[in-house]
Design a protein around this motif. Structure first.
Motif: not given
Ligand code: C5P
Length: 223
Positions: A12-17, A53-57, A89-94
Protein backbone atom coordinates in the motif's frame (compact mmCIF):
# COMPACT_ATOMS: atom_id res chain seq x y z
CA UNK A 1 14.10 -13.21 -10.46
CA UNK A 2 15.47 -9.67 -10.39
CA UNK A 3 12.28 -8.44 -12.02
CA UNK A 4 9.80 -9.89 -9.52
CA UNK A 5 11.38 -9.21 -6.12
CA UNK A 6 8.00 -8.16 -4.66
CA UNK A 7 5.97 -11.09 -6.02
CA UNK A 8 3.29 -12.27 -3.60
CA UNK A 9 3.44 -9.12 -1.46
CA UNK A 10 0.59 -6.68 -0.93
CA UNK A 11 1.94 -3.14 -0.91
CA UNK A 12 0.00 0.00 0.00
CA UNK A 13 1.39 3.39 -0.93
CA UNK A 14 -0.01 6.84 -0.20
CA UNK A 15 0.83 9.76 -2.48
CA UNK A 16 0.20 13.42 -3.10
CA UNK A 17 -1.06 16.17 -0.83
CA UNK A 18 -4.23 16.23 1.20
CA UNK A 19 -6.70 19.09 0.93
CA UNK A 20 -8.38 20.43 4.05
CA UNK A 21 -11.39 22.59 3.17
CA UNK A 22 -12.10 25.85 5.00
CA UNK A 23 -15.24 26.69 3.03
CA UNK A 24 -16.67 25.74 -0.40
CA UNK A 25 -13.84 27.53 -2.27
CA UNK A 26 -10.77 27.50 0.00
CA UNK A 27 -8.51 24.81 1.39
CA UNK A 28 -5.21 24.22 3.20
CA UNK A 29 -2.75 22.08 1.24
CA UNK A 30 0.94 21.75 0.35
CA UNK A 31 3.31 21.48 -2.59
CA UNK A 32 3.40 17.70 -3.04
CA UNK A 33 3.10 16.65 -6.72
CA UNK A 34 2.61 12.93 -5.96
CA UNK A 35 5.42 11.99 -8.39
CA UNK A 36 7.46 9.94 -5.90
CA UNK A 37 4.45 7.96 -4.65
CA UNK A 38 3.17 7.29 -8.18
CA UNK A 39 6.66 6.20 -9.28
CA UNK A 40 6.74 3.80 -6.31
CA UNK A 41 3.32 2.40 -7.24
CA UNK A 42 4.39 1.83 -10.88
CA UNK A 43 7.71 0.23 -9.88
CA UNK A 44 5.99 -2.01 -7.31
CA UNK A 45 3.50 -3.27 -9.94
CA UNK A 46 6.46 -3.99 -12.25
CA UNK A 47 8.17 -5.88 -9.39
CA UNK A 48 5.17 -8.17 -9.02
CA UNK A 49 3.43 -6.67 -5.97
CA UNK A 50 -0.32 -6.39 -5.48
CA UNK A 51 -0.50 -2.58 -5.21
CA UNK A 52 -3.06 -0.25 -3.66
CA UNK A 53 -2.37 3.45 -4.22
CA UNK A 54 -4.22 5.87 -1.94
CA UNK A 55 -3.89 9.24 -3.63
CA UNK A 56 -4.67 12.83 -2.76
CA UNK A 57 -5.49 15.28 -5.59
CA UNK A 58 -2.68 15.24 -8.19
CA UNK A 59 -2.30 15.73 -11.95
CA UNK A 60 -0.80 12.35 -12.82
CA UNK A 61 -2.03 9.40 -14.88
CA UNK A 62 -3.36 6.42 -12.93
CA UNK A 63 -0.66 3.68 -12.78
CA UNK A 64 -1.73 0.64 -14.80
CA UNK A 65 -2.22 -2.48 -12.70
CA UNK A 66 -2.66 -0.71 -9.35
CA UNK A 67 -5.88 -0.33 -7.41
CA UNK A 68 -6.28 3.42 -6.97
CA UNK A 69 -8.34 4.99 -4.20
CA UNK A 70 -8.72 8.75 -4.61
CA UNK A 71 -9.19 10.88 -1.52
CA UNK A 72 -9.08 14.58 -0.64
CA UNK A 73 -8.75 15.08 3.09
CA UNK A 74 -6.37 13.58 5.67
CA UNK A 75 -9.33 11.92 7.41
CA UNK A 76 -10.36 10.23 4.14
CA UNK A 77 -6.74 9.16 3.52
CA UNK A 78 -6.53 7.85 7.09
CA UNK A 79 -9.65 5.68 6.63
CA UNK A 80 -8.58 4.33 3.22
CA UNK A 81 -4.98 3.58 4.27
CA UNK A 82 -5.90 1.88 7.56
CA UNK A 83 -8.49 -0.25 5.79
CA UNK A 84 -6.05 -1.29 3.03
CA UNK A 85 -3.25 -1.93 5.57
CA UNK A 86 -5.20 -4.56 7.50
CA UNK A 87 -3.97 -7.10 4.95
CA UNK A 88 -0.78 -5.39 3.71
CA UNK A 89 2.83 -6.59 3.87
CA UNK A 90 4.34 -3.16 3.16
CA UNK A 91 3.07 0.40 3.69
CA UNK A 92 4.94 3.34 2.18
CA UNK A 93 3.69 6.72 3.38
CA UNK A 94 4.80 9.01 0.56
CA UNK A 95 1.85 11.39 0.96
CA UNK A 96 2.35 14.90 2.31
CA UNK A 97 -0.48 14.86 4.82
CA UNK A 98 -1.65 18.25 6.07
CA UNK A 99 -0.91 18.43 9.79
CA UNK A 100 -4.09 20.39 10.55
CA UNK A 101 -7.68 20.69 9.34
CA UNK A 102 -10.31 23.33 10.05
CA UNK A 103 -12.34 22.55 13.15
CA UNK A 104 -15.44 23.66 11.29
CA UNK A 105 -15.89 23.78 7.52
CA UNK A 106 -18.12 26.75 6.63
CA UNK A 107 -21.09 26.03 4.37
CA UNK A 108 -20.86 29.49 2.77
CA UNK A 109 -17.84 31.29 1.36
CA UNK A 110 -16.17 32.98 4.32
CA UNK A 111 -16.30 36.78 4.18
CA UNK A 112 -13.21 38.92 4.77
CA UNK A 113 -14.22 39.59 8.38
CA UNK A 114 -14.38 35.85 9.04
CA UNK A 115 -10.90 34.93 7.82
CA UNK A 116 -8.67 37.29 9.79
CA UNK A 117 -5.94 36.36 12.24
CA UNK A 118 -7.19 33.83 14.77
CA UNK A 119 -10.60 33.37 13.12
CA UNK A 120 -10.02 29.90 11.71
CA UNK A 121 -9.67 27.24 14.38
CA UNK A 122 -7.54 24.26 13.47
CA UNK A 123 -7.29 20.77 14.88
CA UNK A 124 -4.60 18.17 14.42
CA UNK A 125 -4.99 15.43 11.84
CA UNK A 126 -4.16 11.83 12.80
CA UNK A 127 -0.62 10.66 12.04
CA UNK A 128 -1.44 7.98 9.47
CA UNK A 129 1.97 6.34 9.19
CA UNK A 130 2.35 6.17 12.99
CA UNK A 131 -1.07 4.51 13.29
CA UNK A 132 -0.17 1.94 10.63
CA UNK A 133 3.06 1.22 12.53
CA UNK A 134 0.96 0.57 15.67
CA UNK A 135 -1.23 -2.11 13.99
CA UNK A 136 -1.03 -5.77 15.13
CA UNK A 137 0.04 -7.45 12.95
CA UNK A 138 1.76 -4.53 11.27
CA UNK A 139 3.09 -4.26 7.74
CA UNK A 140 6.70 -3.24 7.08
CA UNK A 141 6.37 0.55 7.35
CA UNK A 142 8.33 3.16 5.40
CA UNK A 143 7.94 6.89 5.99
CA UNK A 144 9.21 9.90 4.09
CA UNK A 145 10.67 13.07 5.55
CA UNK A 146 11.11 16.27 3.56
CA UNK A 147 13.38 18.63 5.47
CA UNK A 148 14.90 22.06 4.91
CA UNK A 149 17.58 21.57 7.60
CA UNK A 150 19.19 18.99 9.89
CA UNK A 151 17.97 16.15 7.66
CA UNK A 152 19.59 13.26 9.54
CA UNK A 153 18.46 14.27 13.04
CA UNK A 154 14.86 14.93 12.02
CA UNK A 155 14.70 11.73 9.96
CA UNK A 156 16.09 9.58 12.79
CA UNK A 157 13.73 11.28 15.27
CA UNK A 158 10.74 10.42 13.06
CA UNK A 159 11.97 6.84 12.52
CA UNK A 160 11.92 6.33 16.31
CA UNK A 161 8.92 8.39 17.37
CA UNK A 162 6.66 6.90 14.68
CA UNK A 163 8.12 3.39 15.14
CA UNK A 164 8.93 3.06 11.43
CA UNK A 165 11.01 0.29 9.88
CA UNK A 166 12.61 2.71 7.44
CA UNK A 167 12.56 6.39 6.55
CA UNK A 168 13.50 8.03 3.24
CA UNK A 169 14.58 11.62 3.77
CA UNK A 170 15.12 14.31 1.17
CA UNK A 171 16.05 17.96 1.14
CA UNK A 172 13.45 20.49 0.03
CA UNK A 173 14.01 24.09 -0.96
CA UNK A 174 17.34 23.34 -2.64
CA UNK A 175 18.45 23.81 -6.23
CA UNK A 176 17.53 20.32 -7.35
CA UNK A 177 15.15 17.64 -6.09
CA UNK A 178 12.16 17.66 -3.76
CA UNK A 179 8.64 18.85 -4.49
CA UNK A 180 7.43 18.77 -8.07
CA UNK A 181 10.89 17.88 -9.38
CA UNK A 182 11.37 14.92 -11.77
CA UNK A 183 14.50 14.06 -9.81
CA UNK A 184 15.44 13.59 -6.19
CA UNK A 185 18.10 12.17 -3.88
CA UNK A 186 17.25 10.16 -0.75
CA UNK A 187 19.03 9.47 2.51
CA UNK A 188 17.48 6.22 3.72
CA UNK A 189 17.73 5.21 7.39
CA UNK A 190 16.66 2.12 9.32
CA UNK A 191 17.40 0.93 12.88
CA UNK A 192 20.93 -0.24 12.27
CA UNK A 193 21.90 1.09 8.90
CA UNK A 194 21.63 3.73 6.24
CA UNK A 195 22.10 4.18 2.51
CA UNK A 196 22.36 7.20 0.24
CA UNK A 197 20.44 7.00 -3.04
CA UNK A 198 22.13 9.60 -5.25
CA UNK A 199 20.26 12.20 -7.34
CA UNK A 200 18.29 10.36 -10.01
CA UNK A 201 14.92 10.50 -11.73
CA UNK A 202 12.09 9.41 -9.43
CA UNK A 203 11.41 6.28 -11.50
CA UNK A 204 14.91 4.89 -10.94
CA UNK A 205 14.89 6.09 -7.32
CA UNK A 206 11.62 4.18 -6.76
CA UNK A 207 13.17 0.93 -8.01
CA UNK A 208 16.24 1.42 -5.79
CA UNK A 209 14.10 2.14 -2.71
CA UNK A 210 11.84 -0.89 -3.32
CA UNK A 211 14.87 -3.14 -3.76
CA UNK A 212 16.28 -1.85 -0.48
CA UNK A 213 12.94 -2.48 1.24
CA UNK A 214 12.83 -6.05 -0.13
CA UNK A 215 16.40 -6.67 1.12
CA UNK A 216 15.71 -5.27 4.60
CA UNK A 217 12.43 -7.21 4.94
CA UNK A 218 14.17 -10.49 4.15
CA UNK A 219 16.94 -9.67 6.61
CA UNK A 220 14.31 -9.25 9.35
CA UNK A 221 12.25 -12.30 8.35
CA UNK A 222 14.68 -14.68 6.63
CA UNK A 223 12.99 -17.30 4.45
O1 C5P B 1 6.04 14.36 10.64
P1 C5P B 1 6.21 14.49 9.16
O2 C5P B 1 4.95 14.98 8.48
O3 C5P B 1 7.42 15.20 8.68
O4 C5P B 1 6.44 12.97 8.74
C1 C5P B 1 6.44 12.59 7.42
C2 C5P B 1 5.95 11.17 7.29
O5 C5P B 1 4.79 10.99 8.10
C3 C5P B 1 5.52 10.85 5.89
O6 C5P B 1 5.74 9.47 5.67
C4 C5P B 1 4.04 11.18 5.90
O7 C5P B 1 3.32 10.47 4.90
C5 C5P B 1 3.65 10.73 7.30
N1 C5P B 1 2.52 11.46 7.89
C6 C5P B 1 1.30 10.81 8.07
N2 C5P B 1 0.25 11.46 8.66
C7 C5P B 1 0.39 12.74 9.08
C8 C5P B 1 1.61 13.41 8.90
C9 C5P B 1 2.65 12.75 8.29
O8 C5P B 1 1.19 9.63 7.70
N3 C5P B 1 -0.66 13.35 9.64
Amino acid sequence: SAGSYLAGLKLVVSAGPTREPLDPVRFISNRSSGKMGYALARAAVAAGADVTLVSGPVHLPVPAGAEVIKVETALQMHAAVLNACRSADVYIGAAAVADYRAKQVAEHKLKKGETGAGMIQLEKNPDIVAEVAALHPKPWVVGFAAETDDLENYALGKLRSKNLDMIAANWVGRAEGGFDSERNALQVFWRDGRKTLEMADKTSLAVQLLQLIAERMHEKNPI
